[in-house]
Design a protein around this motif. Sequence first.
Motif, PDB file in Angstrom:
ATOM      1  N   ARG A 241       0.820  -1.188   0.000  1.00 33.13           N
ATOM      2  CA  ARG A 241       0.000   0.000   0.000  1.00 33.13           C
ATOM      3  C   ARG A 241       0.867   1.256   0.000  1.00 33.13           C
ATOM      4  O   ARG A 241       1.958   1.268   0.541  1.00 33.13           O
TER       5      ARG A 241
ATOM      6  N   ARG B  70      -3.142   5.347   2.439  1.00 36.47           N
ATOM      7  CA  ARG B  70      -4.442   4.719   2.492  1.00 36.47           C
ATOM      8  C   ARG B  70      -4.812   4.151   1.125  1.00 36.47           C
ATOM      9  O   ARG B  70      -4.526   4.730   0.082  1.00 36.47           O
TER      10      ARG B  70
ATOM     11  N   GLN C  42     -10.336   1.811  14.977  1.00 38.08           N
ATOM     12  CA  GLN C  42      -9.110   1.047  14.740  1.00 38.08           C
ATOM     13  C   GLN C  42      -9.056  -0.182  15.645  1.00 38.08           C
ATOM     14  O   GLN C  42      -9.859  -0.350  16.544  1.00 38.08           O
TER      15      GLN C  42
ATOM     16  N   ARG D 121      -5.753  -5.303  16.161  1.00 33.55           N
ATOM     17  CA  ARG D 121      -4.346  -4.990  15.890  1.00 33.55           C
ATOM     18  C   ARG D 121      -3.547  -6.089  16.549  1.00 33.55           C
ATOM     19  O   ARG D 121      -3.639  -6.290  17.761  1.00 33.55           O
TER      20      ARG D 121
ATOM     21  N   TYR E 118      -8.673   1.887  10.305  1.00 36.39           N
ATOM     22  CA  TYR E 118      -8.364   0.659   9.573  1.00 36.39           C
ATOM     23  C   TYR E 118      -9.108  -0.514  10.225  1.00 36.39           C
ATOM     24  O   TYR E 118      -9.567  -0.435  11.360  1.00 36.39           O
TER      25      TYR E 118
ATOM     26  N   ALA F 131      -4.843  -5.091  11.437  1.00 31.45           N
ATOM     27  CA  ALA F 131      -3.415  -4.857  11.223  1.00 31.45           C
ATOM     28  C   ALA F 131      -2.632  -6.042  11.777  1.00 31.45           C
ATOM     29  O   ALA F 131      -2.811  -6.428  12.935  1.00 31.45           O
TER      30      ALA F 131
ATOM     31  N   ASP G  15      -9.534   1.187   4.341  1.00 27.93           N
ATOM     32  CA  ASP G  15      -8.346   0.383   4.632  1.00 27.93           C
ATOM     33  C   ASP G  15      -8.786  -0.860   5.422  1.00 27.93           C
ATOM     34  O   ASP G  15      -8.726  -0.897   6.637  1.00 27.93           O
TER      35      ASP G  15
ATOM     36  N   TYR H 226      -7.581  -4.030   5.702  1.00 26.61           N
ATOM     37  CA  TYR H 226      -6.538  -4.773   6.422  1.00 26.61           C
ATOM     38  C   TYR H 226      -5.180  -4.466   5.803  1.00 26.61           C
ATOM     39  O   TYR H 226      -5.062  -4.195   4.604  1.00 26.61           O
ATOM     40  N   HIS H 227      -4.161  -4.496   6.654  1.00 24.88           N
ATOM     41  CA  HIS H 227      -2.817  -4.244   6.160  1.00 24.88           C
ATOM     42  C   HIS H 227      -1.774  -4.864   7.081  1.00 24.88           C
ATOM     43  O   HIS H 227      -2.090  -5.368   8.160  1.00 24.88           O
TER      44      HIS H 227
ATOM     45  N   GLU I  21       1.975  -1.453  11.425  1.00 30.42           N
ATOM     46  CA  GLU I  21       1.128  -0.375  11.934  1.00 30.42           C
ATOM     47  C   GLU I  21       1.979   0.506  12.833  1.00 30.42           C
ATOM     48  O   GLU I  21       2.640   0.006  13.749  1.00 30.42           O
TER      49      GLU I  21
ATOM     50  N   SER J 131     -15.239  -0.128  -0.610  1.00 30.98           N
ATOM     51  CA  SER J 131     -14.102  -0.287   0.293  1.00 30.98           C
ATOM     52  C   SER J 131     -12.824  -0.534  -0.488  1.00 30.98           C
ATOM     53  O   SER J 131     -12.856  -0.901  -1.673  1.00 30.98           O
TER      54      SER J 131
ATOM     55  N   GLY K 289      -7.224  -3.860   0.524  1.00 29.57           N
ATOM     56  CA  GLY K 289      -6.408  -4.474   1.565  1.00 29.57           C
ATOM     57  C   GLY K 289      -5.027  -4.885   1.079  1.00 29.57           C
ATOM     58  O   GLY K 289      -4.724  -4.913  -0.120  1.00 29.57           O
TER      59      GLY K 289
END
Length: 326
Positions: free
Chosen positions: A14, A17, A219, A223, A243, A246, A265, A267-268, A271, A289, A292
């Motif tokens: 990514r 965003r 968020q 996480r 998000y 994460a 966002d 999922y990624h 963080e 959306s 990801g």
Amino acid sequence: MTSTDTTTGTRVRRLGRMPLFAATTAAVLAATSLAGMPAASAASFNLEGWATQCGGTTGGGNASPVTVTDAAGLISNMQASGARVIRVSGTITLSGMQKVASNKTIIGVGSGATITGGGLNVANASNVIIRNINFRDWSDDAINVQYSTRVWIDHNNFSNGNDGAVDIKRSSDCATVSWNRVFNHDKSFLLGHSDSNASEDVGRLRVSYHHNWFDGSNQRHPRVRFGNPVHVYNNYYRNVDGYGVASTCNAGVLVEGNYFENVEDPYHRGEGSSPDGNLVARNNHFVNSGSGETGGSVASIPYGYTLDPATNVKSIVTSGAGTGRI
């Protein structure tokens, strides 16, 4: 946009965003993905996921229920030795974080059972169930789990708290967080509190998050640090500003069969200052959306589970998550 993601580990880097998609794309699930899996029509009240492992989670079991209506009654019963089934009636105001001992079921009566002001600290405990309670206006965390195993957090509401709704950390393991609703709140579900805690957390922090409704929360959904595999499935994400999921610190997170609506966002990996973890995504459904970010591999899920088709998750979760369903 509406689409379905069947990614199984291809990395997509990514740049800031993820942009919202402007067009609508139809996609067909792979024939082996959801074939033959039944669609649920109502909330399940059965334990599923990681809390079935490590010996299973029964809480207070068949202990005779005791009903509490004030802080003193709640604290004395949930800190007592031995198995207890504690029924919370009305609104109870706590001060600070109050410890929960092993072998406890804490369950709200009806739809109005509320804990406000403070929170529950499941510390150095095992075999704890927390269900059907409205947590609001807490000063620290609503529920903190540390050095604990076999914990099930189910069918609660979380709103307007100061810090985390549910934090699971410090060598905790074998927990399920299911059918909860988070709204009017920032930090939802933290798994692993520090990048420097690998010595305690590697090989643990295995948690399932399923059928939760993240309703405009910001968020940590969740996480994740270190835990592998962490299973995030059949959750509904609506209007999430920050998000969704994460994965950091070499964690392994499977993001499966979720419904993302108005989530730029979803999922990624990585963080803040935390390094990338591993994230595999499959069979997710997207409406207006982002797509990801995925990469790496995740350990296999050791338990059986029924995966609802992602396109049905919105209606299933909104009709079944939160309090007043039990």
